[in-house]
Design a protein around this motif. Structure first.
Motif, PDB file in Angstrom:
ATOM      1  N   ASP A   1       0.837  -1.202   0.000  1.00  0.00           N
ATOM      2  CA  ASP A   1       0.000   0.000   0.000  1.00  0.00           C
ATOM      3  C   ASP A   1       0.877   1.258   0.000  1.00  0.00           C
TER       4      ASP A   1
ATOM      5  N   GLU B   1       0.254   5.369  -7.821  1.00  0.00           N
ATOM      6  CA  GLU B   1      -1.214   5.283  -7.920  1.00  0.00           C
ATOM      7  C   GLU B   1      -1.743   6.318  -8.922  1.00  0.00           C
TER       8      GLU B   1
ATOM      9  N   ASP C   1      -1.724   1.279  -5.238  1.00  0.00           N
ATOM     10  CA  ASP C   1      -1.675   0.994  -3.797  1.00  0.00           C
ATOM     11  C   ASP C   1      -2.562  -0.199  -3.460  1.00  0.00           C
TER      12      ASP C   1
ATOM     13  N   THR D   1      -2.312   3.785   3.159  1.00  0.00           N
ATOM     14  CA  THR D   1      -3.490   4.610   2.869  1.00  0.00           C
ATOM     15  C   THR D   1      -4.776   3.933   3.377  1.00  0.00           C
ATOM     16  N   ASP D   2      -5.893   4.322   2.805  1.00  0.00           N
ATOM     17  CA  ASP D   2      -7.213   3.800   3.223  1.00  0.00           C
ATOM     18  C   ASP D   2      -7.305   2.277   3.209  1.00  0.00           C
ATOM     19  N   ASP D   3      -6.625   1.658   2.262  1.00  0.00           N
ATOM     20  CA  ASP D   3      -6.711   0.198   2.132  1.00  0.00           C
ATOM     21  C   ASP D   3      -6.297  -0.484   3.433  1.00  0.00           C
TER      22      ASP D   3
END
Ligand SMILES: [Mg+2]
Length: 319
Positions: free
Chosen positions: A20, A27, A267, A63-65
């Motif tokens: 990620d 990305e 990502d 990140t968000d993942d």
């Protein structure tokens, strides 16, 4: 639980986060842009171009993942069971605490007023509003931890994967993507890896669009078309990246970089590939430079140790 299994689980958790954090660097770029922006190559967090999108995150951040992956992991640690409403609550809390990088489907579902009470109903509603056409990768990006939970019971792993996916993503292609990646991960933890031929046959049991979309690991990486703009966040694109890498890999570093340098939703692809490679080769195979530079390394280390302890306890009491 033997040390090899523990090393693999730690590899899955760190592989997810590192894929990620490194993937953020490419990305939303095309492969051509990646080559232009990184003429000297790209293999470390601090080389990342600090453009408008990327500079929102500190160097070495995931990140968000992985934020959402940790919502699931934290819930597993606290409850030692799959508590869907608790996981949904954690997703919502993450968003409300300024969670960055959220995908459109997840955002629409999490912001429904009744989400925390009836998450699946909300996910199904958004899926229907979009005429059942959208199958984004937001369920798959956070899924790898489910492959580790009670990995010795593969039927349960598959059920859990589908169930957690449904908290935000209701399309059968999303749920099947999660089930497939979890199966590959659990099989690694049981030291019975699934061969490409076996997987290919088993794809007949899933939504038929999956087999149609999946390319053979013998195909070239270009055929994954990861940077194609009109299918950037498609779950089957990320699934394909995961499958292709899993069967083409001989080492963690090279295989992860190969996918990331293709650009696209790098990502998320990095999370899926990183966790699969972590399952295959273990934590010990991850370059120490990538571990040391990971901003949340200590937190991840702590969570992994607690989770392994709880999982080991579950395993002993199940026998
Ligand atoms: Mg992301």
């Amino acid at each position: 639980m033997n040390e090899d299994i523990k090393d693999k689980i730690k590899g899955i958790i760190f592989g997810q986060a590192i894929g990620d954090a490194l993937g953020l660097g490419t990305e939303f770029l095309t492969k051509k842009q990646v080559a232009e922006l990184y003429p000297d190559g790209y293999d470390y967090y601090d080389q990342m171009v600090r453009d408008k999108h990327r500079k929102r995150w500190a160097i070495g951040s995931w990140t968000d993942d992985t934020d959402q992956f940790l919502c699931v992991l934290d819930s597993l640690i606290e409850n030692q069971t799959i508590d869907e409403l608790d996981i949904a609550k954690r997703f919502k809390h993450w968003l409300d605490s300024n969670g960055m990088g959220i995908g459109q489907t997840t955002y629409k579902v999490l912001t429904l007023p009744q989400y925390e009470k009836q998450p699946k109903k909300g996910a199904k509603l958004i899926w229907k509003i979009k005429k059942k056409s959208i199958a984004a990768n937001g369920g798959l990006m956070r899924n790898s931890i489910i492959g580790t939970y009670k990995f010795w019971d593969t039927d349960e792993v598959i059920r859990n994967s589908i169930s957690i996916c449904e908290l935000t993503h209701y399309d059968p292609r999303c749920k099947d993507s999660c089930a497939i990646v979890s199966s590959l991960i659990a099989a690694e933890l049981n030291f019975q890896p699934i061969s490409w031929d076996e997987l290919n046959i088993s794809l007949d049991g899933y939504d038929k669009r999956i087999k149609e979309y999946t390319i053979s690991p013998n195909d070239k990486i270009e055929n994954l078309r990861l940077d194609e703009s009109d299918s950037l966040g498609y779950t089957l694109k990320a699934l394909n990246a995961g499958i292709w890498s899993y069967y083409n890999s001989n080492n963690f570093r090279e295989s992860l970089l190969k996918i990331i340098l293709e650009g696209g939703d790098a990502d998320t692809n990095g999370c899926i590939v990183g966790s699969l490679l972590g399952a295959k080769f273990g934590y010990k195979s991850i370059p120490s430079q990538w571990i040391d530079g990971l901003l949340g390394k200590d937190i991840l280390e702590k969570k992994t140790a607690i989770y392994l302890e709880k999982l080991e306890h579950l395993m002993t009491s199940n026998q």
